[in-house]
Design a protein around this motif. Structure first.
Motif, PDB file in Angstrom:
ATOM      1  N   PRO A 199      17.362  -7.329  34.706  1.00 16.92           N
ATOM      2  CA  PRO A 199      17.283  -6.291  33.673  1.00 16.92           C
ATOM      3  C   PRO A 199      18.650  -5.656  33.470  1.00 16.92           C
ATOM      4  O   PRO A 199      19.523  -5.720  34.345  1.00 16.92           O
ATOM      5  CB  PRO A 199      16.288  -5.294  34.259  1.00 16.92           C
ATOM      6  CG  PRO A 199      16.441  -5.439  35.732  1.00 16.92           C
ATOM      7  CD  PRO A 199      16.726  -6.898  35.975  1.00 16.92           C
ATOM      8  N   PRO A 200      18.886  -5.047  32.322  1.00 16.92           N
ATOM      9  CA  PRO A 200      20.179  -4.364  32.102  1.00 16.92           C
ATOM     10  C   PRO A 200      20.343  -3.206  33.078  1.00 16.92           C
ATOM     11  O   PRO A 200      19.382  -2.517  33.412  1.00 16.92           O
ATOM     12  CB  PRO A 200      20.064  -3.862  30.660  1.00 16.92           C
ATOM     13  CG  PRO A 200      18.600  -3.795  30.389  1.00 16.92           C
ATOM     14  CD  PRO A 200      17.978  -4.911  31.181  1.00 16.92           C
ATOM     15  N   GLY A 201      21.555  -3.010  33.556  1.00 14.92           N
ATOM     16  CA  GLY A 201      21.787  -1.939  34.514  1.00 14.92           C
ATOM     17  C   GLY A 201      23.223  -1.882  34.961  1.00 14.92           C
ATOM     18  O   GLY A 201      24.122  -2.420  34.308  1.00 14.92           O
ATOM     19  N   VAL A 202      23.455  -1.225  36.061  1.00 14.53           N
ATOM     20  CA  VAL A 202      24.771  -1.084  36.672  1.00 14.53           C
ATOM     21  C   VAL A 202      24.703  -1.698  38.068  1.00 14.53           C
ATOM     22  O   VAL A 202      23.612  -1.986  38.567  1.00 14.53           O
ATOM     23  CB  VAL A 202      25.180   0.406  36.759  1.00 14.53           C
ATOM     24  CG1 VAL A 202      25.343   0.991  35.360  1.00 14.53           C
ATOM     25  CG2 VAL A 202      24.170   1.217  37.546  1.00 14.53           C
ATOM     26  N   PRO A 203      25.821  -1.939  38.736  1.00 14.55           N
ATOM     27  CA  PRO A 203      25.765  -2.460  40.102  1.00 14.55           C
ATOM     28  C   PRO A 203      24.866  -1.609  40.997  1.00 14.55           C
ATOM     29  O   PRO A 203      24.889  -0.371  40.928  1.00 14.55           O
ATOM     30  CB  PRO A 203      27.233  -2.406  40.553  1.00 14.55           C
ATOM     31  CG  PRO A 203      28.015  -2.560  39.288  1.00 14.55           C
ATOM     32  CD  PRO A 203      27.223  -1.862  38.251  1.00 14.55           C
TER      33      PRO A 203
END
Length: 342
Positions: free
Chosen positions: A45-49
């Protein structure tokens, strides 16, 4: 033709077109086996580290929602890293070295903050002030750390020769852009108009393979602030490129600081400096009258923000008598007091 964003949208193949972009559903992303695009594995899914947390978005989230969520996360009060990095960069530009001396690396391999509590306080204050960079500049420049003397002391040199703890203001040369803009400001030539097309330091040509030849003559179109100059990869302008301007094709978080003979030769012998010295001398004669002492006093006020002492006034008058006022102005533009922050 002036067009607003709202009036520039149109339909193209069933997709909404906005200038050069197309709004469409973002594709589903997958882990790739050994980086091979033909071997997709688990969905991502879209996200950050993960080390920074989660945006809690699904693969069905629209592109607009993804961008908004990322922007909110970057500027979140809970994400102090963004504010700390920005505050450190502004500090670096004012002092020559950041509180963290690796402005693009706040990780384990980067430098340690010299004043960690100050860095955290500035970051919190920056966020509380609505992320106002103008307020941050004012806060730093009104501090005792910024306004203190640059004179060294034997105790300071013994305990902290590198001045990492800021026991004095570290003298340093102005950046290339500030040197050029200061010359134009003092001569009265600086065009402060904002926006619009920029200017080039190079002669126009119609070669199939572009050749960049530095201009030798400059006029009002080139007398704008240097932020409006066109940058060319792998090429520097004929005068100020020697003053450690980074190559336009590279990312440069921290400029080098060098002192070379070429810098002095460029600044003293360039047609640009000769031209501005001539313009400055006419300004002095126009504003100070015919008396040489008054011309010299006004030149010191414009260039150094102070009055000349008796010895400087006497030697300056002798120089003007022998070589003329334009050459005296040329000398002032090449002095350390003009080029360096004391």
């Amino acid at each position: 033709e002036h067009r607003k964003l709202s009036g520039a949208r149109r339909k193209l193949d069933g997709k909404e077109m906005v200038f050069g972009g197309v709004f469409q559903k973002p594709p589903v992303m997958h882990l790739l086996n050994r980086g091979d695009v033909t071997q997709p594995q688990d969905e991502i899914p879209p996200g950050v580290p993960e080390i920074f947390g989660s945006l809690k978005l699904s693969s069905e989230t629209s592109d607009v929602e993804r961008r908004t969520a990322l922007a909110d996360w970057v500027a979140s009060p809970k994400n102090s890293l963004t504010a700390r990095v920005m505050v450190n960069r502004v500090w670096h530009l004012h002092f020559g070295t950041g509180l963290v001396n690796t402005p693009s690396d706040f990780g384990a391999m980067g430098g340690k903050p010299s004043h960690p509590e100050l860095l955290d306080w500035l970051a919190l204050r920056f966020m509380e002030d609505g992320w106002s960079i103008k307020n941050l500049h004012q806060l730093i420049m009104s501090s005792k750390a910024y306004q203190q003397s640059g004179h060294p002391s034997s105790l300071g040199k013994e305990k902290d020769a590198g001045n990492r703890l800021l026991w004095r203001f570290q003298p340093r040369r102005l950046e290339a852009e500030a040197i050029r803009d200061s010359i134009l400001q003092v001569s009265g030539s600086l065009d402060l108009k904002m926006g619009g097309p920029g200017f080039s330091f190079f002669k126009p040509n119609t070669n199939y393979v572009r050749v960049y030849e530095p201009k030798e003559e400059f006029g009002p179109p080139e007398w704008r602030r240097m932020v409006y100059s066109h940058r060319v990869r792998m090429e520097q302008d004929g005068v100020f490129g020697a003053f450690d301007r980074p190559d336009a094709g590279l990312i440069c978080a921290k400029r080098t600081q060098s002192t070379t003979p070429l810098q002095s030769l460029n600044l003293f012998n360039s047609r640009f400096v000769e031209q501005q010295a001539e313009i400055f001398s006419k300004r002095l004669m126009r504003e100070a009258g015919e008396k040489v002492d008054e011309q010299i006093a006004l030149s010191f006020s414009y260039c150094f923000g102070r009055d000349p002492n008796a010895d400087e006034l006497r030697k300056g008058a002798v120089f003007v008598e022998e070589h003329g006022l334009p050459q005296f102005c040329r000398v002032l533009f090449n002095t350390n007091e003009f080029l360096f922050l004391p």
